[in-house]
Enzyme design. Structure first.
Site, short mmCIF file in Angstrom:
data_model
loop_
_atom_site.label_atom_id
_atom_site.label_comp_id
_atom_site.label_asym_id
_atom_site.label_seq_id
_atom_site.Cartn_x
_atom_site.Cartn_y
_atom_site.Cartn_z
N TRP A 55 48.07 39.55 46.33
CA TRP A 55 47.55 39.45 47.92
C TRP A 55 46.01 39.32 47.64
O TRP A 55 45.25 39.58 48.88
CB TRP A 55 47.71 40.65 48.81
CG TRP A 55 47.28 42.00 47.82
CD1 TRP A 55 45.97 42.61 48.16
CD2 TRP A 55 47.95 42.90 47.00
NE1 TRP A 55 45.79 43.87 47.36
CE2 TRP A 55 47.09 43.97 46.78
CE3 TRP A 55 49.28 42.84 46.36
CZ2 TRP A 55 47.61 44.87 46.03
CZ3 TRP A 55 49.56 43.68 45.44
CH2 TRP A 55 48.67 44.83 45.30
N GLU B 138 50.27 46.61 50.55
CA GLU B 138 49.79 47.79 50.11
C GLU B 138 50.90 48.71 50.31
O GLU B 138 51.17 49.74 49.54
CB GLU B 138 48.65 48.33 51.16
CG GLU B 138 47.37 47.71 50.68
CD GLU B 138 46.91 47.72 49.29
OE1 GLU B 138 47.24 48.74 48.64
OE2 GLU B 138 45.90 47.05 48.98
N GLY C 261 63.19 50.03 46.10
CA GLY C 261 63.00 51.66 46.01
C GLY C 261 62.21 52.05 47.19
O GLY C 261 61.74 51.53 47.96
N TYR D 248 45.58 56.82 51.26
CA TYR D 248 45.52 55.60 50.46
C TYR D 248 45.43 54.33 51.00
O TYR D 248 44.65 53.61 51.23
CB TYR D 248 46.23 55.70 49.33
CG TYR D 248 46.19 54.22 48.47
CD1 TYR D 248 45.18 54.06 47.92
CD2 TYR D 248 47.14 53.33 48.96
CE1 TYR D 248 44.90 52.66 47.34
CE2 TYR D 248 47.06 51.96 48.28
CZ TYR D 248 45.97 51.75 47.59
OH TYR D 248 45.82 50.26 47.14
N ASP E 12 44.15 55.94 44.70
CA ASP E 12 45.56 55.73 44.21
C ASP E 12 45.69 56.46 43.10
O ASP E 12 44.86 57.18 42.64
CB ASP E 12 46.07 54.59 44.09
CG ASP E 12 45.57 53.53 43.20
OD1 ASP E 12 44.31 54.04 42.63
OD2 ASP E 12 45.76 52.63 42.90
#
Length: 376
Positions: A39, A52, A96, A135, A153
């Site tokens: 990105w 994100e 996931g 975050y 992060d």
DNA sequence: AATTCGGGGAC
DNA sequence: GTCCCAGAATT
């Protein structure tokens, strides 16, 4: 916030990293790097937001495979808000943490109804949207809107823990340190955030960091003190519990039975072959019969095995025993599941499945998508 | 503060 | 095998 200011060091200790020189060093290092996150160069807040969220607890190389197709399928907030959850989950299949997909769609609907289909800029408003925490709010605010907001992060946590030699920093303390760095060059907050993350992923790695080629080595307190390997501390986990599960591929008229898991909880909203835990002293085929009786109210005949799959989740691992089966009595009704469907094997590709079930579907395909002759 | 929630790659 | 990843939500 006092945590934002490095404490004065005791005598004979290294100078604390001054944020001023640090910001410059980070930017010079970052400017010389190739830019390869998917990105990078994006300016559309929606696309940055999707990236994100996909990147939460997920490696960039994994995100890369999903990012383009997802945006092609859902090119803007409105298309995502209008989409069926099943379709969003299908685009998320294999990534996931499927609650992310559900929350992404829920947030899109809120952005459409409350914000005129435009993401808000304020970190507090971003933070209030489903699936956007500290975050991600900081990342969107800085990357999409240029605001000097920290985005801490796992990488940044490790980098700051080492730069300032922090043994057990709180999230607030880390954000304070990050903010002090951003405040030197608030005009380049986005690049500074990305430089900190990039540094953590490529140089200041968890094990064997490349301190000799680190642009901040000169001001790294942990490096001077020899505590790099202790920052941040690792907490060891116990052995993973092991679950043994039996599932049935129930055939009828060339179709197989699948059920959808409840929206909340593990693998929420994904489809699977029905089945359940093998109890102590129970044989897997027996468990499959019992589970389908309990969960769907049907009696089945269990036939030949389709295969066994080993799969590891974060907090446990499972052994999955799968069997061909057919109905003997009753019409299945979902109780534990929230929906069921009879689908042709080739239509399985239209539904989102957990990874372990995808392995079973692979084997079905290898078997030419046909049931054992006795179950035709 | 501790848990739950996936999947895969690096080691 | 273990660890960790551009974390969030819940308790």
């Amino acid at each position: 916030m006092s945590d934002a200011v490095p404490r004065r060091p005791a005598r004979c200790e290294p100078e604390p990293p001054d944020a001023d020189g640090l910001a410059g060093a980070l930017l010079r290092w970052f400017d010389g790097r190739s830019r390869d996150v998917p990105w990078r160069g994006e300016s559309d807040p929606y696309r940055i937001w999707v990236a994100e969220v996909m990147a939460q607890q997920t490696r960039i190389d994994t995100v890369r495979d999903y990012y383009g197709p997802f945006l092609e399928r859902f090119p803007d907030v409105d298309s995502l808000a209008a989409a069926e959850l099943d379709d969003v989950l299908k685009a998320w299949e294999g990534l996931g943490y499927y609650a992310r997909a559900r929350r992404l769609r829920a947030a899109a609907r809120e952005i459409v109804s409350e914000y005129g289909s435009r993401l808000p800029e304020e970190p507090e408003r971003l933070r209030s949207l489903p699936g956007i925490g500290a975050y991600t709010a900081g990342a969107i605010a800085s990357l999409a809107f240029g605001l000097p907001e920290p985005a801490v992060d796992g990488n940044v946590r490790r980098v700051l823990s080492r730069l300032f030699d922090l043994a057990a920093p709180t999230p607030a303390a880390l954000e304070g340190r990050a903010r002090a760095i951003l405040d030197i060059r608030p005009d380049r907050a986005a690049d500074l955030n990305q430089a900190l993350m990039d540094l953590g992923s490529s140089v200041c790695t968890p094990t064997s960091p490349a301190c000799e080629s680190c642009p901040a080595a000169g001001t790294c307190v942990a490096l001077a003190r020899g505590t790099v390997s202790e920052r941040p501390p690792v907490r060891s986990r116990g052995p993973l519990p092991h679950r043994i599960v039996a599932t049935a591929v129930v055939w009828r008229d060339g179709r197989v039975l699948i059920t959808r898991r409840p929206a909340e909880g593990l693998l929420g909203g994904l489809w699977e072959f029905p089945g359940g835990k093998v109890e102590a002293g129970e044989a897997p085929p027996e468990a499959a019969r019992r589970e389908l009786a309990e969960e769907l109210g049907v009696e089945i005949e269990v036939g030949e095995p389709l295969g066994t799959v080993e799969h590891a989740y974060s907090h446990f691992r499972i052994t999955l025993h799968a069997y061909h089966a057919r109905l003997l009595a009753g019409e299945p009704r979902p109780t534990a599941a929230d929906a069921l469907a009879w689908v042709r094997p080739r239509e399985l590709a239209d539904y989102a499945f957990p990874a372990a079930n995808l392995r079973l579907i692979e084997r079905l395909r290898d078997g030419a998508c046909t049931p054992p002759s006795s179950f035709g």
